[in-house]
Design a protein around this motif. Structure first.
Motif, PDB file in Angstrom:
ATOM      1  N   ALA A 278       4.034  -6.008  -4.183  1.00 59.24           N
ATOM      2  CA  ALA A 278       4.100  -4.547  -4.246  1.00 59.24           C
ATOM      3  C   ALA A 278       4.071  -3.890  -2.877  1.00 59.24           C
ATOM      4  O   ALA A 278       4.232  -2.672  -2.794  1.00 59.24           O
ATOM      5  CB  ALA A 278       2.958  -4.007  -5.102  1.00 59.24           C
ATOM      6  N   TYR A 279       3.855  -4.674  -1.820  1.00 63.12           N
ATOM      7  CA  TYR A 279       3.717  -4.090  -0.495  1.00 63.12           C
ATOM      8  C   TYR A 279       4.567  -4.866   0.503  1.00 63.12           C
ATOM      9  O   TYR A 279       4.710  -6.089   0.405  1.00 63.12           O
ATOM     10  CB  TYR A 279       2.255  -4.100  -0.035  1.00 63.12           C
ATOM     11  N   ALA A 280       5.093  -4.138   1.459  1.00 64.28           N
ATOM     12  CA  ALA A 280       5.829  -4.739   2.565  1.00 64.28           C
ATOM     13  C   ALA A 280       5.123  -4.363   3.869  1.00 64.28           C
ATOM     14  O   ALA A 280       4.597  -3.263   4.006  1.00 64.28           O
ATOM     15  CB  ALA A 280       7.280  -4.255   2.596  1.00 64.28           C
ATOM     16  N   GLY A 281       5.129  -5.299   4.823  1.00 71.45           N
ATOM     17  CA  GLY A 281       4.503  -5.034   6.104  1.00 71.45           C
ATOM     18  C   GLY A 281       3.040  -5.440   6.124  1.00 71.45           C
ATOM     19  O   GLY A 281       2.394  -5.555   5.078  1.00 71.45           O
ATOM     20  N   VAL A 282       2.544  -5.681   7.328  1.00 69.08           N
ATOM     21  CA  VAL A 282       1.151  -6.066   7.530  1.00 69.08           C
ATOM     22  C   VAL A 282       0.602  -5.257   8.699  1.00 69.08           C
ATOM     23  O   VAL A 282       1.338  -4.600   9.428  1.00 69.08           O
ATOM     24  CB  VAL A 282       1.009  -7.579   7.819  1.00 69.08           C
ATOM     25  N   GLY A 283      -0.710  -5.346   8.878  1.00 66.31           N
ATOM     26  CA  GLY A 283      -1.342  -4.683  10.008  1.00 66.31           C
ATOM     27  C   GLY A 283      -2.056  -3.412   9.609  1.00 66.31           C
ATOM     28  O   GLY A 283      -1.969  -2.953   8.454  1.00 66.31           O
ATOM     29  N   PRO A 284      -2.776  -2.815  10.548  1.00 68.58           N
ATOM     30  CA  PRO A 284      -3.575  -1.622  10.235  1.00 68.58           C
ATOM     31  C   PRO A 284      -2.747  -0.455   9.714  1.00 68.58           C
ATOM     32  O   PRO A 284      -3.276   0.388   8.980  1.00 68.58           O
ATOM     33  CB  PRO A 284      -4.233  -1.277  11.582  1.00 68.58           C
TER      34      PRO A 284
ATOM     35  N   ALA B 131      -5.509   5.683  -9.517  1.00 66.39           N
ATOM     36  CA  ALA B 131      -4.860   4.415  -9.184  1.00 66.39           C
ATOM     37  C   ALA B 131      -4.100   4.543  -7.872  1.00 66.39           C
ATOM     38  O   ALA B 131      -3.387   5.530  -7.641  1.00 66.39           O
ATOM     39  CB  ALA B 131      -3.906   3.988 -10.303  1.00 66.39           C
ATOM     40  N   PHE B 132      -4.258   3.538  -7.015  1.00 64.55           N
ATOM     41  CA  PHE B 132      -3.464   3.393  -5.796  1.00 64.55           C
ATOM     42  C   PHE B 132      -2.493   2.242  -6.035  1.00 64.55           C
ATOM     43  O   PHE B 132      -2.911   1.086  -6.148  1.00 64.55           O
ATOM     44  CB  PHE B 132      -4.376   3.114  -4.591  1.00 64.55           C
ATOM     45  N   LEU B 133      -1.205   2.569  -6.111  1.00 71.83           N
ATOM     46  CA  LEU B 133      -0.203   1.624  -6.560  1.00 71.83           C
ATOM     47  C   LEU B 133       0.845   1.392  -5.485  1.00 71.83           C
ATOM     48  O   LEU B 133       1.198   2.304  -4.720  1.00 71.83           O
ATOM     49  CB  LEU B 133       0.485   2.132  -7.836  1.00 71.83           C
ATOM     50  N   GLY B 134       1.359   0.153  -5.432  1.00 69.18           N
ATOM     51  CA  GLY B 134       2.489  -0.177  -4.583  1.00 69.18           C
ATOM     52  C   GLY B 134       3.784  -0.034  -5.352  1.00 69.18           C
ATOM     53  O   GLY B 134       3.910   0.789  -6.266  1.00 69.18           O
ATOM     54  N   ASP B 135       4.771  -0.854  -5.002  1.00 68.59           N
ATOM     55  CA  ASP B 135       6.063  -0.812  -5.694  1.00 68.59           C
ATOM     56  C   ASP B 135       5.885  -1.190  -7.163  1.00 68.59           C
ATOM     57  O   ASP B 135       5.161  -2.143  -7.492  1.00 68.59           O
ATOM     58  CB  ASP B 135       7.050  -1.768  -5.036  1.00 68.59           C
ATOM     59  N   LEU B 136       6.566  -0.473  -8.037  1.00 66.49           N
ATOM     60  CA  LEU B 136       6.514  -0.728  -9.466  1.00 66.49           C
ATOM     61  C   LEU B 136       7.910  -0.975 -10.000  1.00 66.49           C
ATOM     62  O   LEU B 136       8.836  -0.207  -9.694  1.00 66.49           O
ATOM     63  CB  LEU B 136       5.893   0.468 -10.211  1.00 66.49           C
ATOM     64  N   ASP B 137       8.049  -2.054 -10.759  1.00 64.23           N
ATOM     65  CA  ASP B 137       9.289  -2.219 -11.514  1.00 64.23           C
ATOM     66  C   ASP B 137       9.075  -1.615 -12.892  1.00 64.23           C
ATOM     67  O   ASP B 137       8.019  -1.076 -13.210  1.00 64.23           O
ATOM     68  CB  ASP B 137       9.711  -3.686 -11.586  1.00 64.23           C
ATOM     69  N   GLU B 138      10.097  -1.709 -13.736  1.00 64.86           N
ATOM     70  CA  GLU B 138      10.008  -1.058 -15.036  1.00 64.86           C
ATOM     71  C   GLU B 138       8.881  -1.638 -15.886  1.00 64.86           C
ATOM     72  O   GLU B 138       8.150  -0.909 -16.565  1.00 64.86           O
ATOM     73  CB  GLU B 138      11.345  -1.190 -15.771  1.00 64.86           C
TER      74      GLU B 138
END
Length: 452
Positions: free
Chosen positions: A270-276, A363-370
């Protein structure tokens, strides 16, 4: 870190091995480059003096050879008893903030020490390894030094062991001993103050509706109890007293605290990238800020992840009786070490929330598919309010925008009764909080009300 004298190898760096063969070998291995050079030069001079028949050169060679060996013997036979302690101030710091580490050395022997060098082991993310040189410490003397550590990455970091290095006055030999104790520095997510709002999401039995119900029902609905010594006589319920033939008093109303669950999406997909500055770290920091904000408002809060793990555990006794400071520390410690999960959906979270379908859900959400969006839609409390802050990782990772897809997911959640807001790259949590209030649906307006 507290090391009692006589119970750690570092308490006796000069002779902890008792003069046995292993201790002698350890002392010889402590020869410095200078000591080894002197020894090699002395042996070479002695060999040359023997070949050339030069007695003066032989005496020079013997002197060069004996000097480092004498330093080894003296350093090995000299017994020092040194204790050390470490203190963190504070032990829990937000990411990007500094903590100070205080070291204290006590010479508990009857002999003064020589030159001492202290070195503390710290993870590289906290900064360079601190080293301190201490001059002669008198018998019973004490030395205190301190250094600072800082990390932009949350986590739990061990500090130690503390190493003590003892050397002779000529720098021929060095002996190193390590204390065995460790301390732990907890770096928690950064938090932001949020604008105060009127949150409800209360469970039945709390709020104005409950109070109004009691007011309309009259005294007949009051459940009395037997009078106890010290009860206020103004609470005596005379009708029940006449009925039961003993003094009865009205019970004090004990409403339940309103409940709130903060759901944190930790799926790695659900997330891309790393770091602060990544989207996931923003979500973790946002969850910490909301948890503290709602806890300050008197709510009974829980942290839930997509894996179904909850703090405090769902199904346990209500945490409303827990100390708010202790609960806040527990939540921050949990968020300090939370990491990505390998899950793909929210089935476990749905099972964890089953049977607790009331209160407020944020809710704190990342990428969601259907499919995952449909699962999130079913998480909405039956008798409460649900707010979703959706982070578009393509925006955060500077990839191709997917505004159409994100808008479709937001619409899918809103149709299920959620208040869904997209979080832009680097968005301010207070601003997003206000945006959610501005875009709230009718059900959200009933829950949040006007800003106070």
């Amino acid at each position: 870190m507290a090391v009692p004298p006589g119970q750690d190898p570092a308490d006796d760096p000069g002779g902890a091995d008792g003069g046995d063969a292993a201790g002698a070998r350890a002392a010889l291995s402590g020869l410095t480059t200078r000591g080894r050079s002197f020894l090699a030069a002395g042996v070479a001079a002695a060999v040359c003096a023997y070949v050339l028949g030069q007695s003066d050169l032989l005496r020079v060679g013997l002197l060069l050879s004996v000097l480092p060996l004498v330093a080894v013997v003296v350093l090995h036979r000299t017994r020092y008893r040194v204790s050390a302690s470490r203190r963190l101030s504070p032990q829990r710091v937000p990411a990007g903030s500094e903590a100070r580490v205080h070291l204290r050395m006590d010479n508990v022997s009857r002999l003064p020490t020589g030159l001492l060098m202290l070195q503390d082991h710290v993870p590289y993310v906290l900064g360079p390894r601190p080293r301190f040189v201490l001059d002669r410490v008198e018998a019973g003397g004490r030395r205190e030094v301190s250094y600072r550590v800082r990390s932009d990455l949350r986590g739990r970091y061990p500090l130690g062991p503390l190493q003590l290095r003892l050397s002779d006055p000529f720098g021929m030999c060095e002996l190193t001993r390590s204390f065995s104790a460790f301390d732990t520095l907890t770096v928690v997510p950064r938090t932001e103050p949020l604008p105060p709002v009127r949150l409800t999401g209360e469970s039945p039995g709390h709020g104005e509706g409950r109070q109004r119900s009691l007011a309309l029902s009259g005294d007949d609905d009051v459940i009395p109890r037997t009078y106890r010594h010290g009860d206020d006589l103004r609470r005596v319920h005379w009708r029940s007293t006449a009925r039961y033939g003993e003094l009865m008093v009205r019970r004090e109303e004990q409403p339940q605290r309103p409940r709130c669950t903060v759901l944190l999406d930790t799926r790695s997909i659900a997330y891309a990238g790393v770091g602060p500055g990544s989207a996931f770290e923003w979500a973790v920091s946002g969850a910490a800020s909301v948890l503290l904000h709602i806890l300050e408002r008197g709510f009974s809060v829980r942290l839930l992840t997509d894996t179904g793990a909850a703090v405090p555990a769902i199904g346990a006794d209500d945490a409303s009786g827990a100390d708010s400071a202790d609960l806040a520390g527990l939540l921050l410690d949990t968020l300090a070490v939370v990491d990505h999960s390998a899950g793909e959906g929210f089935t476990a979270a749905l099972g964890a929330l089953r049977g607790t379908g009331e209160g407020l859900l944020i809710a704190f959400l990342g990428d969601l598919d259907e499919r995952s969006a449909a699962e999130v839609a079913r998480l909405r409390p039956r008798n409460g309010t649900a707010v979703a802050l959706v982070l578009d990782s393509s925006d955060w990772a500077d990839e191709s925008a997917r505004d159409g897809l994100v808008a479709a997911r937001l619409r899918q959640l809103r149709e299920a009764g959620w208040t869904a807001v997209a979080v832009p790259q680097g968005g301010s949590l207070p601003a997003v909080w206000q945006q959610a209030d501005g875009q709230r649906s009718d059900s959200f307006g009933a829950a949040f009300g006007a800003w106070s």
